[in-house]
Motif scaffolding. Structure first.
Motif, mmCIF file in Angstrom:
data_model
loop_
_atom_site.group_PDB
_atom_site.id
_atom_site.type_symbol
_atom_site.label_atom_id
_atom_site.label_comp_id
_atom_site.label_asym_id
_atom_site.label_seq_id
_atom_site.Cartn_x
_atom_site.Cartn_y
_atom_site.Cartn_z
ATOM 1 N N LEU A 418 0.848 -1.086 -0.116
ATOM 2 C CA LEU A 418 0.268 0.292 0.466
ATOM 3 C C LEU A 418 1.279 1.138 0.189
ATOM 4 C CD1 LEU A 418 -2.681 -1.298 2.614
ATOM 5 C CD2 LEU A 418 -2.540 -1.306 0.526
ATOM 6 N N LYS A 419 2.333 0.986 0.058
ATOM 7 C CA LYS A 419 3.100 2.550 -0.386
ATOM 8 C C LYS A 419 3.904 1.735 -0.780
ATOM 9 C CE LYS A 419 3.363 2.886 4.513
ATOM 10 N NZ LYS A 419 4.422 3.228 6.133
ATOM 11 N N GLY A 420 3.459 1.064 -2.312
ATOM 12 C CA GLY A 420 3.961 0.964 -3.633
ATOM 13 C C GLY A 420 3.705 1.741 -4.312
ATOM 14 N N ARG A 421 3.719 1.705 -6.297
ATOM 15 C CA ARG A 421 3.515 2.366 -7.109
ATOM 16 C C ARG A 421 1.880 2.320 -6.902
ATOM 17 N NH1 ARG A 421 1.860 1.011 -12.178
ATOM 18 N NH2 ARG A 421 2.713 2.383 -13.389
ATOM 19 N N PHE A 422 1.699 2.861 -7.264
ATOM 20 C CA PHE A 422 -0.171 3.140 -7.995
ATOM 21 C C PHE A 422 0.244 3.659 -9.722
ATOM 22 C CE2 PHE A 422 -0.156 3.326 -3.255
ATOM 23 C CZ PHE A 422 -1.312 2.894 -2.815
ATOM 24 N N GLU A 423 -0.695 3.373 -10.214
ATOM 25 C CA GLU A 423 -1.343 3.364 -11.142
ATOM 26 C C GLU A 423 -1.694 4.658 -11.682
ATOM 27 O OE1 GLU A 423 -2.189 0.207 -13.833
ATOM 28 O OE2 GLU A 423 -2.445 -1.291 -12.007
ATOM 29 N N PRO A 424 -2.211 5.134 -12.620
ATOM 30 C CA PRO A 424 -2.041 6.603 -12.959
ATOM 31 C C PRO A 424 -4.107 6.539 -13.465
ATOM 32 C CG PRO A 424 -1.083 6.344 -14.365
ATOM 33 C CD PRO A 424 -0.569 5.655 -13.513
ATOM 34 N N PHE A 425 -4.920 7.048 -13.106
ATOM 35 C CA PHE A 425 -6.092 6.931 -14.124
ATOM 36 C C PHE A 425 -6.570 8.265 -14.031
ATOM 37 C CE2 PHE A 425 -8.132 6.072 -9.796
ATOM 38 C CZ PHE A 425 -9.259 5.449 -9.727
ATOM 39 N N GLY A 426 -8.261 8.281 -14.378
ATOM 40 C CA GLY A 426 -8.983 9.858 -14.135
ATOM 41 C C GLY A 426 -10.292 9.510 -14.043
ATOM 42 N N ILE A 427 -10.674 10.892 -14.662
ATOM 43 C CA ILE A 427 -12.381 10.546 -14.869
ATOM 44 C C ILE A 427 -12.369 10.644 -16.209
ATOM 45 C CG2 ILE A 427 -14.337 11.205 -13.849
ATOM 46 C CD1 ILE A 427 -13.125 12.482 -11.609
ATOM 47 N N SER A 428 -12.244 11.590 -16.900
ATOM 48 C CA SER A 428 -12.573 12.189 -18.019
ATOM 49 C C SER A 428 -10.774 13.014 -18.830
ATOM 50 C CB SER A 428 -13.726 12.469 -18.225
ATOM 51 O OG SER A 428 -13.735 13.739 -19.636
ATOM 52 N N ASP A 436 1.482 12.805 -19.689
ATOM 53 C CA ASP A 436 1.603 11.933 -20.332
ATOM 54 C C ASP A 436 1.268 10.626 -20.795
ATOM 55 O OD1 ASP A 436 1.630 11.886 -17.101
ATOM 56 O OD2 ASP A 436 3.861 11.007 -16.876
ATOM 57 N N CYS A 437 -0.315 10.572 -20.610
ATOM 58 C CA CYS A 437 -0.908 9.622 -20.919
ATOM 59 C C CYS A 437 -0.972 8.788 -22.247
ATOM 60 C CB CYS A 437 -2.361 10.064 -19.899
ATOM 61 S SG CYS A 437 -3.796 8.414 -19.913
ATOM 62 N N HIS A 438 -1.014 7.616 -22.581
ATOM 63 C CA HIS A 438 -0.470 6.525 -23.851
ATOM 64 C C HIS A 438 -2.358 7.238 -24.153
ATOM 65 C CE1 HIS A 438 -0.619 3.498 -21.256
ATOM 66 N NE2 HIS A 438 -1.185 2.992 -21.918
ATOM 67 N N GLN A 439 -3.269 7.332 -23.015
ATOM 68 C CA GLN A 439 -4.515 6.472 -23.576
ATOM 69 C C GLN A 439 -5.285 7.927 -23.301
ATOM 70 O OE1 GLN A 439 -4.639 2.852 -24.496
ATOM 71 N NE2 GLN A 439 -6.353 4.210 -24.539
ATOM 72 N N ARG A 440 -4.176 9.018 -24.205
ATOM 73 C CA ARG A 440 -5.423 10.070 -23.987
ATOM 74 C C ARG A 440 -6.511 10.394 -25.082
ATOM 75 N NH1 ARG A 440 -6.267 14.441 -21.528
ATOM 76 N NH2 ARG A 440 -4.695 14.724 -19.806
ATOM 77 N N SER A 441 -7.490 10.508 -25.299
ATOM 78 C CA SER A 441 -8.490 10.762 -26.631
ATOM 79 C C SER A 441 -8.370 12.216 -26.991
ATOM 80 C CB SER A 441 -10.310 10.081 -26.865
ATOM 81 O OG SER A 441 -10.602 10.960 -25.496
ATOM 82 N N VAL A 442 -9.019 12.808 -26.429
ATOM 83 C CA VAL A 442 -8.879 14.539 -26.367
ATOM 84 C C VAL A 442 -8.115 15.319 -25.697
ATOM 85 C CG1 VAL A 442 -10.920 13.857 -27.409
ATOM 86 C CG2 VAL A 442 -11.101 14.607 -24.747
ATOM 87 N N ARG A 456 7.353 13.591 -33.081
ATOM 88 C CA ARG A 456 5.956 13.159 -32.841
ATOM 89 C C ARG A 456 6.415 12.138 -31.506
ATOM 90 N NH1 ARG A 456 1.684 10.234 -31.626
ATOM 91 N NH2 ARG A 456 -0.463 9.839 -32.613
ATOM 92 N N GLY A 457 5.681 12.613 -30.201
ATOM 93 C CA GLY A 457 5.773 11.449 -29.196
ATOM 94 C C GLY A 457 4.137 10.772 -28.649
#
Length: 465
Positions: A418-428, A436-442, A456-457
């Motif tokens: 519980l003190k290790g790595r946490f994956e990033p996620f969001g709402i919209s 730096d999100c590779h899944q960003r749509s807009v 191109r990154g």
């Protein structure tokens, strides 16, 4: 570690108005001066510890209500509404939204109603069949959205109905006895219970006074549908009184809400508040064990955990969501700071989308939202067979989670760092500020973009700091 100051001006004003007290009398009862109360009500000063104590002693206030109101929901909903391209040049900063949500929540809700009306008008005009082919194409709020927001801003907890359901279930013990209690309640009204192979989950015939349930349904579904009909037949006055207080704007919204309240009663009778909460603590919120104890489905258990918000006896604040295979949210509720997108799908980085790949298994995820809040997230598929070879199978995935400080109370935290790595996620994507999100749509709404034609990154543009 700095102590966060508590600003709760809107709550204080609402409480004083509910008690019909003047500022002078309210200040006297709290043991503060009139100017000091005025400053607290306008969020110019934080609520002091002595005032919190006085609120609890003098008015019996559950002090957690001062910190878990609708402010975070309003901020999240306004940010999403402001992601609409129509606001591209006028979107206010986040600090202004927080001020509006805390100081003028009624104005914030009015803004959301206005934007929803705008969206619906725009959608109508986008379809000539809708705009020109119907005589009744007048503008009005979607009944479904109106009911959804009613439960959303009630914390998905309806006290009077929850307590009535608990009282109804009191003579029973989990599983079979609730069936006996429900069938006896119907028998007292001269209603017979029958089963058939009809695909309808439930059908009540007032002429023959017969309630028919589908024998294709699983046991938890049969119990739930039985209790739902009990609610409609035995709790009608309570449900109608609750609907009167809600003041829905259309008959359709009221009808949908009535079914929603009957559903609420059924879930609360199947999983009575105090007994279920105690079992949840003893099993460390093990969904499978709770489902077995109460004869419920895993989805019913997960949903019920997210409603344990009774003043003075609150459970762990959970979020709960159900999504289909297209990522569309079909159920949503959050008693945490995490608020789901009102429109569109959920973040693709969230583990709930991967649940379809591993049927019958719980997926665990330690995740962090852009505001730095960390969560333990669970996900599992919940397929619903149709009961016959040619019948369609409904496939959903459910997500359940809590902020990481509550994670040790869940069996699902065992073995996790519980003190290790946490994956990033969001709402919209429109309100997520991660660059730096590779899944960003807009692109994000509140950030400037840089476009370099020679580079191109991850994305075809860069998000400026």
């Amino acid at each position: 570690m700095a102590i966060q100051k508590l600003y709760a001006g809107a709550k204080l004003r609402e409480m004083r108005a509910r008690l019909a007290l003047t500022q002078k009398i309210f200040a006297d009862k709290l043991g503060v001066s009139l100017p000091y109360l005025n400053q607290m009500e306008n969020n110019h000063r934080p609520v002091s510890a002595s005032v919190v104590l006085a609120l609890a002693q003098e008015f019996g206030l559950d002090v957690t209500e001062l910190t878990v109101g609708e402010s975070e929901r309003l901020v999240s909903d306004m940010r999403e509404a402001l992601a609409d391209p129509v606001f591209a040049k006028t979107a206010p900063p986040l600090a202004d939204l927080r001020l509006a949500a805390s100081n003028a929540p009624a104005l914030a809700r009015a803004f959301l109603d206005l934007h929803r009306a705008y969206r619906q008008t725009h959608e109508r005009l986008a379809s000539l069949d809708e705009a020109l082919g119907r005589d009744d194409a007048s503008l009005r709020a979607s009944p479904w959205e109106e009911v959804r927001d009613f439960f959303h801003y009630c914390d998905n907890y309806i006290d009077a109905i929850d307590r009535a359901a608990e009282h109804f279930a009191a003579p029973a013990t989990p599983r079979q006895d609730i069936l006996k209690t429900a069938t006896e309640a119907l028998a007292k009204r001269g209603i017979a219970l029958a089963f058939s192979g009809n695909p309808d989950l439930r059908h009540y015939d007032p002429a023959t006074r017969t309630l028919t349930l589908s024998d294709r349904s699983a046991g938890p579904t049969q119990r739930f549908q039985l209790l739902l009909q009990v609610a409609l037949l035995t709790q009608n006055e309570l449900i109608e009184a609750t609907l009167d207080l809600a003041r829905f704007t259309t008959p359709e919204a009221r009808d949908i809400a009535k079914i929603g309240l009957a559903n609420y009663f059924a879930g609360a009778a199947l999983l009575p508040y105090r007994a279920f909460q105690q079992a949840a603590l003893e099993t460390r919120h093990d969904l499978e064990r709770l489902a077995d104890l109460f004869g419920a489905s895993i989805e019913q258990v997960a949903h019920r955990l997210s409603t344990l918000q009774r003043p003075g006896a609150k459970g762990i604040p959970f979020f709960f969501v159900r999504v289909d295979q297209a990522g569309t949210i079909t159920k949503r509720h959050s008693a945490t700071r995490l608020q789901f997108a009102r429109f569109g799908g959920a973040c693709p980085l969230w583990n709930v989308h991967r649940a379809f790949e591993t049927p019958g298994q719980f997926l665990r995820q330690l995740a962090e939202t852009p505001d730095g809040v960390r969560y333990l997230c669970l996900a599992r598929d919940v397929s619903k067979p149709g009961g016959a070879f040619h019948a369609p199978v409904k496939r959903f995935a459910i997500g359940l989670g809590c902020e990481v400080q509550h994670a040790p109370a869940l069996v699902y935290s065992d073995g996790l760092d519980l003190k290790g790595r946490f994956e990033p996620f969001g709402i919209s994507c429109r309100i997520c500020e991660r660059s730096d999100c590779h899944q960003r749509s807009v692109p994000p709404l509140e950030r400037r973009l840089r476009v370099d034609p020679d580079r191109r990154g991850l994305l075809p543009y860069e998000i400026a700091d």
